[in-house]
Design an enzyme around this catalytic site. Structure first.
Site, PDB file in Angstrom:
ATOM      1  N   ASP A 182      -2.579  -1.831   9.925  1.00 33.96           N
ATOM      2  CA  ASP A 182      -2.974  -1.884   8.260  1.00 33.96           C
ATOM      3  C   ASP A 182      -3.549  -3.057   7.632  1.00 33.96           C
ATOM      4  O   ASP A 182      -3.879  -3.246   6.424  1.00 33.96           O
ATOM      5  CB  ASP A 182      -1.543  -1.570   7.569  1.00 33.96           C
ATOM      6  CG  ASP A 182      -0.834  -0.417   8.012  1.00 33.96           C
ATOM      7  OD1 ASP A 182      -1.619   0.497   8.317  1.00 33.96           O
ATOM      8  OD2 ASP A 182       0.262  -0.223   7.841  1.00 33.96           O
ATOM      9  N   LYS A 225       0.749  -1.141   0.158  1.00 30.47           N
ATOM     10  CA  LYS A 225       0.151  -0.009  -0.010  1.00 30.47           C
ATOM     11  C   LYS A 225       0.946   1.234   0.197  1.00 30.47           C
ATOM     12  O   LYS A 225       2.132   1.305   0.409  1.00 30.47           O
ATOM     13  CB  LYS A 225      -0.889   0.024   1.031  1.00 30.47           C
ATOM     14  CG  LYS A 225      -0.425  -0.199   2.547  1.00 30.47           C
ATOM     15  CD  LYS A 225       0.296   1.184   3.007  1.00 30.47           C
ATOM     16  CE  LYS A 225       0.902   0.895   4.418  1.00 30.47           C
ATOM     17  NZ  LYS A 225       1.764   1.950   5.001  1.00 30.47           N
TER      18      LYS A 225
HETATM   19  O1  C5P Z   1      -0.271  -1.715  14.271  1.00 31.46           O
HETATM   20  P1  C5P Z   1       1.205  -1.937  14.022  1.00 31.46           P
HETATM   21  O2  C5P Z   1       1.640  -3.261  14.582  1.00 31.46           O
HETATM   22  O3  C5P Z   1       1.484  -1.814  12.509  1.00 31.46           O
HETATM   23  O4  C5P Z   1       1.947  -0.776  14.609  1.00 31.46           O
HETATM   24  C1  C5P Z   1       3.484  -1.009  14.891  1.00 31.46           C
HETATM   25  C2  C5P Z   1       3.447   0.174  15.939  1.00 31.46           C
HETATM   26  O5  C5P Z   1       3.559   1.640  15.447  1.00 31.46           O
HETATM   27  C3  C5P Z   1       2.980  -0.058  17.173  1.00 31.46           C
HETATM   28  O6  C5P Z   1       3.383  -0.756  18.008  1.00 31.46           O
HETATM   29  C4  C5P Z   1       2.765   1.479  17.566  1.00 31.46           C
HETATM   30  O7  C5P Z   1       3.804   1.795  18.445  1.00 31.46           O
HETATM   31  C5  C5P Z   1       2.811   2.383  16.269  1.00 31.46           C
HETATM   32  N1  C5P Z   1       1.488   2.864  15.808  1.00 31.46           N
HETATM   33  C6  C5P Z   1       1.059   3.841  16.502  1.00 31.46           C
HETATM   34  N2  C5P Z   1      -0.042   4.395  16.115  1.00 31.46           N
HETATM   35  C7  C5P Z   1      -1.021   3.833  14.884  1.00 31.46           C
HETATM   36  C8  C5P Z   1      -0.168   2.725  14.442  1.00 31.46           C
HETATM   37  C9  C5P Z   1       1.005   2.374  14.846  1.00 31.46           C
HETATM   38  O8  C5P Z   1       1.523   4.330  17.436  1.00 31.46           O
HETATM   39  N3  C5P Z   1      -1.879   4.348  14.445  1.00 31.46           N
END
Ligand code: C5P
Length: 307
Positions: free
Chosen positions: A134, A13
């Site tokens: 995502d 993406k």
């Molecule tokens: O959700 P995902 O595992 O992709 O997120 C990776 C890290 O990025 C999370 O642990 C968080 O620290 C940060 N994050 C965030 N806010 C979001 C998405 C991700 O702070 N909306």
């Protein structure tokens, strides 16, 4: 009877816009972002097994408890389905903001659901959201305005987006999403997701292109100055607009003429850039159908790939 092996594509993406609204009590950041699926993909082969076990191998280093593993394992645990042996050929560069590991997880979920068919749609989406912010979008594909952590989707169907293609360029070093968000402090840079959504609704291409923006770009460029250099160059290469995807370090330039995009890409290839390619938007997947099976999807990768 359905075959026991499926070849599926895990599409990447781009974040065409990304606003950070604030930090939440659960540590995540509240976002508004317009995401677009593109025909850059990992190739995944899944063998479905009667043995209740999941294995994942890849031609790149996989973290312990990868999203792909968790996707298959959770599906199996929650539904009592059989297991899966998963093999991933990586094409999407890691630590790029292109959703690589989440795309793998989403493609594995689609394949498990297609084969076993044991989850209803709300449960599949709840699992996707738990696997990563995502993953719900990458389960769905197409284009969407995404809110919350990025997991609440409102699909966008806009003629403007169908006519665009993207030159994607990534410098050698990547950026850790968790690290970038952890260092983020208000005030957040302004971005224009809502305005972009209205521009798409109004079919106003010029306004939409002027809204391409990412609140994570200034902190990412501070961490990795090559992002700033790449963006400067992308903005001077005849593109309609340019921006950074997600938390970086991949950047993109927007074109409505693929030949111009390919010509601009040559300059980056000659300069020895780490990753560079021209990619098309990918329409939404029907998770109960076969749209992302390899044999059912043309030669997007070969056609779009530069190096
Ligand atoms: O959700 P995902 O595992 O992709 O997120 C990776 C890290 O990025 C999370 O642990 C968080 O620290 C940060 N994050 C965030 N806010 C979001 C998405 C991700 O702070 N909306």
């Amino acid at each position: 009877m359905m075959k026991n092996i499926q070849q599926v594509k895990a599409f990447a993406k781009l974040n065409l816009t990304l606003d950070v609204l604030g930090k939440r009590d659960d540590g995540f950041h509240e976002l508004i972002t317009i995401m677009q699926a593109i025909d850059l993909y990992d190739e995944i082969s899944i063998e479905f097994t009667s043995k209740k076990a999941v294995s994942v191998a890849a031609d790149f280093e996989l973290p312990e408890g990868s999203v792909a593993f968790n996707a298959a394992n959770e599906y199996m645990q929650r539904t009592g389905s059989g297991g899966a042996n998963i093999n991933i050929k990586g094409r999407i560069p890691p630590m790029a903001g292109l959703g690589g590991s989440s795309a793998d997880g989403a493609a594995v979920l689609r394949a498990m659901q297609r084969h076993y068919g044991l989850m209803d749609r709300p449960s599949l989406y709840a699992l996707a959201a738990q696997l990563g912010s995502d993953v719900p979008f990458l389960l769905e594909g197409g284009a969407a305005i995404c809110r919350g952590r990025g997991e609440r989707l409102e699909p966008i169907s806009a003629g403007i987006l169908a006519g665009l293609c993207y030159l994607v360029v990534k410098p050698g070093p990547g950026i850790s999403t968790a690290q970038l968000f952890a260092g983020l402090r208000p005030p957040y840079a302004g971005a224009k997701s809502d305005e972009a959504r209205l521009a798409l609704q109004a079919d106003d291409k010029r306004l939409f292109l002027s809204c391409i923006s990412n609140a994570l770009e200034p902190p990412a460029a501070e961490l990795l100055p090559s992002i700033g250099h790449i963006l400067k160059r992308l903005r001077r290469c005849g593109a309609l607009a340019a921006g950074m995807s997600g938390s970086g370090s991949a950047c993109f330039a927007v074109f409505d003429d693929k030949n111009k995009a390919l010509a601009a890409a040559e300059g980056f290839v000659d300069a020895g850039i780490d990753f560079c390619g021209v990619f098309n938007p990918i329409s939404g997947f029907d998770i109960y159908n076969k749209q992302d099976l390899c044999y059912n999807n043309g030669s997007g990768w070969d056609e779009g790939r530069i190096r």
